[in-house]
Design a protein around this motif. Sequence first.
Motif, mmCIF file in Angstrom:
data_model
loop_
_atom_site.group_PDB
_atom_site.id
_atom_site.type_symbol
_atom_site.label_atom_id
_atom_site.label_comp_id
_atom_site.label_asym_id
_atom_site.label_seq_id
_atom_site.Cartn_x
_atom_site.Cartn_y
_atom_site.Cartn_z
ATOM 1 N N UNK A 783 5.071 11.414 -14.278
ATOM 2 C CA UNK A 783 4.673 10.822 -13.006
ATOM 3 C C UNK A 783 3.407 10.004 -13.144
ATOM 4 N N UNK A 784 2.536 10.382 -14.058
ATOM 5 C CA UNK A 784 1.293 9.635 -14.269
ATOM 6 C C UNK A 784 1.589 8.226 -14.775
ATOM 7 N N UNK A 785 2.432 8.118 -15.785
ATOM 8 C CA UNK A 785 2.753 6.803 -16.339
ATOM 9 C C UNK A 785 3.503 5.961 -15.312
ATOM 10 N N UNK A 786 4.399 6.583 -14.553
ATOM 11 C CA UNK A 786 5.150 5.847 -13.539
ATOM 12 C C UNK A 786 4.224 5.321 -12.450
ATOM 13 N N UNK A 787 3.269 6.129 -12.047
ATOM 14 C CA UNK A 787 2.327 5.700 -11.009
ATOM 15 C C UNK A 787 1.483 4.525 -11.482
ATOM 16 N N UNK A 788 0.954 4.593 -12.687
ATOM 17 C CA UNK A 788 0.151 3.496 -13.217
ATOM 18 C C UNK A 788 0.982 2.230 -13.324
ATOM 19 N N UNK A 789 2.204 2.361 -13.796
ATOM 20 C CA UNK A 789 3.086 1.194 -13.931
ATOM 21 C C UNK A 789 3.391 0.595 -12.557
ATOM 22 N N UNK A 790 3.624 1.435 -11.567
ATOM 23 C CA UNK A 790 3.924 0.947 -10.224
ATOM 24 C C UNK A 790 2.740 0.201 -9.626
ATOM 25 N N UNK A 791 1.548 0.768 -9.768
ATOM 26 C CA UNK A 791 0.358 0.118 -9.209
ATOM 27 C C UNK A 791 0.101 -1.227 -9.867
ATOM 28 N N UNK A 792 0.167 -1.263 -11.203
ATOM 29 C CA UNK A 792 -0.107 -2.513 -11.916
ATOM 30 C C UNK A 792 0.947 -3.567 -11.609
ATOM 31 N N UNK A 793 2.210 -3.160 -11.554
ATOM 32 C CA UNK A 793 3.290 -4.128 -11.385
ATOM 33 C C UNK A 793 3.305 -4.708 -9.967
ATOM 34 N N UNK A 794 3.180 -3.848 -8.970
ATOM 35 C CA UNK A 794 3.325 -4.328 -7.596
ATOM 36 C C UNK A 794 2.006 -4.753 -6.962
#
Length: 1467
Positions: A783-794
């Motif tokens: 969930x940590x990696x997914x959250x960081x990826x979501x914030x950076x991407x969107x």
Amino acid sequence: MGSQLVQTLRQGVWASLTGGWYHDPDQNKFNNSCHLYLWMFLLMLPLLLHLALPPTTMALSIYCTSVTIFFIIIKMVNYRLHVMFDEGDVVTPSSLSDVIQGAENKNNTSDACLPNPPPQGADSRTHLKTIGRVRVGVCPWWRLRLGTWTPLHKCHSFSPSRPGIIHPRRRPRPNSPHPEPHRTEEQLVTEGHLGTEGQLGTEGQLGTEGQLGTEGQLGTEGKPGTEGKPGTEGKPGTEGKPSTEGKPSTERKPSTEMKPSTERKPSSGRSWLAGGSGRFRLTSRSGRFWLTSRSGRFWLTSRSGRFWLTSRSGRFWLTGRSGRDWLTETSTQEKPSPKLYYKLKLFPGKWVNILYDRLTLLALLDRNQDVVENIVAVFLAFLVAFLGFILLNHGCFKDIWVFQFCVVIASCQYSLLKSVQPDAASPTHGHNQIVVYSRAAYFCIFCGLIWILEQMLRRKDLPVSTVYGITIVLADALTFLRDILVGLTFCFPITFLLGLFPQINTFMIYLLEQIDIHFFGGTAATGLHSAVYSIFRSLTALSLLYGFCAIINISIGFYSILKEPWDEQHTPALFSGFCGLLVALSYHLSRQNSDPTVLMSLIKSKLMPTLVDSEEEGEDSEDIKDPLPEKLMNSVKEILLSDLVVCSIAFILTFAITSSTVFLSLKVVLYALAGTVGFVTHYLIPQLRKHHPWLWISHPVLKSNEYSQYEPRDNAQLMWFERLYVGLLCFEKYVVYPAIILSALTNDVFHPDLLVFTYCDVLLMTVAGMKLLRTSFCNPSFQFVTLIFTIVFFEFDCSRASETFLLDFFIMSIVFHKLSDLLHKLNFIMVYIAPWQISWGSAFHAFAQPFAVPHSAMLLLQTFITTLFYTPLSPFLGMYFTSTFIPPGCDDNNLNSIFYEYLTRSLQHSLCGDLMLGRWGNYSSGDCFILASDYLNAFVHLIEIGNGLVTFQLRGLEFRGTYCQQREVEAITEGVEEDDSCCCCEPGHLPNVLSCNAAFNLRWLAWEVTTTKYLLEGYSISENNAATMLQVYDLRKLLVSYYLKSIIYYLIESLKLQTWIKDPSITKALVSYTKWHHIERDPAVFSIKIDEDYVHCLQGVTRASFCNIYLEWIQYCANKLEEPVDCDEDSPLVTLCYALSVLGRRSLGTASHNMFNSLESFLYGFNTLFKGDFRIATKDEWVFTDMDLLQKVVVPGVRMSLKLHQDHFTCLEETEEPAILYKAISNYKISLVICHESDPAWRKAVLSSRDTLLTLRHIVDDGTDEYKIIMLYKRHLSFKVIKINKECVRGLWAGQQQELVFLRNRNPERGSIQNSKQALRNMINSSCDQPLGYPMYVSPLTTSYMGTHKQLRSIWGGPLSLDGIKTWLLSKWVRKDNLTSCNSGVNMEDVDCAGGSSSLSHNPNSITSQSLSLYQARPNRTSQANRQHTAGLVLYRRGTHDTFKGIVHPSYNIKLVSLPGKHYTSK
């Protein structure tokens, strides 16, 4: 090899293309014809109906009705025939000879059992059956008895069932009007036939090396009859034309010229005749000639010019015809075994005879075991016909594609009758019943979806929507999806040939599991029942949440609230209740296992305790009760009680927090906090704890306390960074991520302009919230990696395409899961096909590598497709690079599997806690690890990762593996710290830093060492060769002496000693042993070399010599008894000891085959007794009076003597003293388990964690025959933890399945199991389930709970429960109340504030243990005295009575003591 290839092409490739139909040359024409006509019927019926009839309901009804009736008839007949074979009556078939026998009885001749002669003018072959070119006669069977011929049966038809039997010719009756012309012996000799009895005796043989031809013709002059050409119409084939009757054989061609047998003298008394199916040997004995074949012996005699070939079961007559004699035989294929009739009952009292057998029926049609399977098959056949013909009527297929679709329909329906075995997707050898339904089920799924899409495309109002800035025309999307499904349906033969579709039950598990994981936040599924249970559980929780929203909508208009912005200073209470319920249900679901077995057992024990008690009594009677089920039930019960409290607290806290507007302003703070905590928890600390941090540093930075220890003896110590890791992990998944998700949910609701809320949107918010919360609780690292990826991407890359953060987070959790799988697959492929990783063993590798370049593009496409559907990557790369290493042999003794079973129990106790402490690094569901030690190599597969639970499976590899396995183990254990090379030179490296080559090589591996000192409780094995310890006769004598002393010890210590001494039957049987002059003189048992009490002059053992050696030991053991017993020289005790010593030695001699001088025989006999296998002689049958004399005296004596003999080498003098020996045996009896490994007590002792075990093992391996003394010591074993790329494991296992099962590769040295150090290919493939791999042990799916880990429990204090909270509250209240009452009184040094006795307990342990238990009274079942205790409270002034250590108070020293009265214990 060629035949195997043809068989694979026929039964594998072609059968997969057609659905199961192929021509089998091993079957008869009837089966092959039925298969062909069935397939043609199923193909042409829909095609002709579609072409001939209009696409109406009538045509559909005709086709579906025809197929249904057709399948019902076939399945019913097949089922009834199998029932007939199971339960029907067997009827012997009627014979044609019965009719012949009736005609013979009318003739009233002397030989009544002979058939009638042929009529005038008829050929003598009229009554011969002709099968091809082989003539089989009908003749009665005879039996030879005392020179007379007696019939065995009444003219049964002769059926040639065995090859090599020479069949009879019809014998003309004596009164026949056309008797066969009599030829003299000279004529027979001239014609090349058998001579008379006397001439046969003279000549001694038929023509040397004469052979039976294709028609059974006798060859002449050593030339085989097979040189002749096959004749026609039953005539024999020779190189020349057959000569006419009366024409001498000298007129033939030279190649077939027949000379009299007198022209050549016999070289021996035997000759060989080779037939079409075997060779016959002709020997002479006393004037008689015996013709011997592999199937029996035949006797040749002469009678009146006619020659008889006689066997024990009948006689055969040889006569001349057209200048030659005939011996008729049939081949194996042309002589079927006799058929038996079965009664097929049609109606009561009516049946028909069926001439068939089960094997032929199984080759014709697949068997359905019960009625349900037949109903399912008929229903699937109807559904295939219905859906297929509907699509044909709708015009989905045109031109040649109509025929192709009919081929697909026929293949799916035919597979329900005769399936493809083995299928490319079948994981097992042999017949797989599930494969029968797979093709039809997939066809129904695909055609059903195509039909639904067709119906949707008929609508004209399909919407056009925009998602993430992409305009989606629904009509075009549905059309594209329909075309893909149609194309896949057309490609059914190819897809099933390549095994792209798994069997249907695996597909259903996969489908339900993926839906539960990606949409509801599930963990994993362990089976079909687990998948159904998990999806049902998630849907139930979703229904409760969505139902709560419906209640809100009905009560206050939740839909209208969502459509209008809320007041930023106010949050509706029902919305807060919805958030609280969402968090509580998500937490509870994350804590539950997907397998409901343990939960059902717990419910069963509570609802039906009587049934459970009866089952436990049955287990107790067997004395092999497994403690694991009860342990799992207690863990589940503890979780349920804890969830009841935690979920209530979570609901209240969530309701209170979401009622405020705190989440509206903490968005950025929460993101920063999640990023910081996640970076430290999931990246920095795991990297610093790795064996090679960042694959550059040579040693871990954060080292455990056991890192520098050679052999750690204690449990792993809890380090400060482990405490930090657990604290950060709990803070992250219980505080940070729930706050982020609730904040996103609140912000989305407060700003409805971001999303137009509908009922579907409410459902989407509920699904997204539940999925994200469950994933945060179960797998926060992902969930940590997914959250960081979501914030950076969107927030930075595609900010305009963002919808809402909750929806973005939900979508990105699915996308990132696929990207993670793609990364693992690409890593595996790159590592596997890297040129510098290949073992270049031949020039073919250099030639084949360039040709693999075009394959890389296809492999990349395959990688993307398998990532999309989450299927394993199964490369065929291992087949190109093969080696020819010969394994040195493997240990097939599965008794070693007990060590892996105990290792599984240890992991069940500690794995979940160790994972949460970060001792295995980062982990996720599906990860694979290898635990490697000195001799144990275990493959651990993490199947399910929950919140506080881990389900895993352990696979134990061989102790002493193959050559390839040893090379891979060396690659794991070897260190790279000393590598100084860089490219082609060796410049060295910086301190604590790896060299360039070492760092480069570590990056090109599909595995990584995460931990080097992982401690796990297990058994260390020490072994000694028994042959070296018993090589000398004196050592064997010492072992026998300990053997007898151990027998005496167990006899005297037995509770039945007085019973045995006073037993009259035993006393009567031992009368001879009471006599002093009685001598045991068995030289095969007693010897001066191994018996200390052997008297050389008497050549045996006497009572006096026995007492001279063992009387002191007997008296010492007897004096240790509480009750005195007579132990003088003439006592019954000494007599019984003497008799048992003789019995024990005689049993040892019998088991050693009376060869005590041979060490191998002695070890064999001792090992036999050690296992408990006794051969009691007639003299010693008195021991059967009570079997406990053997089981509880002699058998333990044998086993204890082995341990005493081992101790002799360490303390020689001490073991000779009776006191020390008695103490040693007494201690070993309690602390040591000595038994054979096949004894159930051995497994029970290992699983019960006994400290020390001893056994004697017989090892037979590669011609070696050794006896090992195995000693087990329980201690902490040190393992290396190696994490493997999980896609590497899935791909190699899938490749093994297709190679071994479908392609039938039987090569034990195939390339796919050769060592590959970069991928650990041999260890991975050998750990797969049988028949693909060969693991020594495969554990059941085992669940580990964090509540069983003591160190983790000490950090968080154990699970919350109502009893625990009540205990804590009462303890606080009791303290306060007692302090108040004591302070109100006068000053005194010793005050009993509880009102009990003032006597103090001076046991500090009991005081400490009761310091937390002040309220609960629990009954104790042991005794009444133990119930009368109370935890009292005693106060001491500061500075007084400082000898006691109690609970410190600012003004008093508080001490808990045990006082009479009530009893309080801690829960």
